[in-house]
Design a protein around this motif. Structure first.
Motif, short mmCIF file in Angstrom:
data_model
loop_
_atom_site.label_atom_id
_atom_site.label_comp_id
_atom_site.label_asym_id
_atom_site.label_seq_id
_atom_site.Cartn_x
_atom_site.Cartn_y
_atom_site.Cartn_z
N UNK A 1 35.13 -8.95 65.59
CA UNK A 1 34.15 -7.87 65.76
C UNK A 1 33.00 -8.08 64.78
N UNK A 2 31.92 -8.67 65.26
CA UNK A 2 30.77 -8.97 64.41
C UNK A 2 30.03 -7.71 63.97
N UNK A 3 30.30 -6.58 64.60
CA UNK A 3 29.63 -5.33 64.26
C UNK A 3 30.32 -4.58 63.13
N UNK A 4 31.52 -5.02 62.75
CA UNK A 4 32.30 -4.34 61.72
C UNK A 4 32.55 -5.29 60.55
N UNK A 5 32.38 -4.76 59.35
CA UNK A 5 32.73 -5.51 58.15
C UNK A 5 33.70 -4.65 57.36
N UNK A 6 34.86 -5.21 57.03
CA UNK A 6 35.88 -4.47 56.30
C UNK A 6 35.49 -4.32 54.83
N UNK A 7 36.25 -3.56 54.09
CA UNK A 7 36.00 -3.36 52.66
C UNK A 7 36.08 -4.68 51.89
N UNK A 8 36.83 -5.63 52.43
CA UNK A 8 36.96 -6.94 51.78
C UNK A 8 35.87 -7.91 52.23
N UNK A 9 35.03 -7.49 53.17
CA UNK A 9 33.91 -8.31 53.61
C UNK A 9 34.18 -9.21 54.81
N UNK A 10 35.22 -8.90 55.59
CA UNK A 10 35.58 -9.72 56.75
C UNK A 10 35.21 -9.04 58.06
N UNK A 11 35.03 -9.85 59.09
CA UNK A 11 34.87 -9.34 60.45
C UNK A 11 36.27 -9.37 61.07
N UNK A 12 36.90 -8.22 61.28
CA UNK A 12 38.27 -8.20 61.79
C UNK A 12 38.33 -8.50 63.29
N UNK A 13 39.47 -8.96 63.72
CA UNK A 13 39.70 -9.19 65.15
C UNK A 13 39.94 -7.83 65.83
N UNK A 14 39.67 -7.78 67.11
CA UNK A 14 39.98 -6.58 67.88
C UNK A 14 40.22 -6.98 69.33
N UNK A 15 40.90 -6.12 70.05
CA UNK A 15 41.22 -6.37 71.45
C UNK A 15 40.12 -5.79 72.32
N UNK A 16 39.62 -6.59 73.25
CA UNK A 16 38.53 -6.12 74.10
C UNK A 16 39.02 -5.58 75.45
N UNK A 17 40.30 -5.84 75.78
CA UNK A 17 40.83 -5.34 77.06
C UNK A 17 42.35 -5.21 77.00
N UNK A 18 42.83 -4.04 76.59
CA UNK A 18 44.28 -3.80 76.46
C UNK A 18 45.01 -3.99 77.79
#
Length: 68
Positions: free
Chosen positions: A29-46
């Motif tokens: 997820x390029x739109x999200x940055x975690x507190x540690x500074x990473x772009x986390x993975x996410x599911x786009x179609x459950x």
């Protein structure tokens, strides 16, 4: 129906789960940055998740849970 859950607190955005997913439903997820500074993975179609658990097995940080 299977469901993928990714814990943003543990995900470091390495992309291994994205590479191994046979249905290509995971992405960083390029739109999200975690507190540690990473772009986390996410599911786009459950709905397309087969519950194979390849993503959870590959995750070095144990950030992914697959429920069947």
């Amino acid at each position: 129906m299977a469901r993928v859950t990714i814990d943003d607190h543990f995900c470091k955005g390495c992309g291994l789960c994205v590479d191994v997913c046979p249905t290509a439903i995971l992405e960083l997820d390029e739109a999200v940055i975690t507190a540690k500074g990473y772009h986390p993975a996410h599911c786009i179609d459950q709905e397309k998740c087969t519950g194979c658990c390849s993503c959870a097995t590959m995750c070095p940080d144990v950030a992914i849970t697959v429920e069947r």
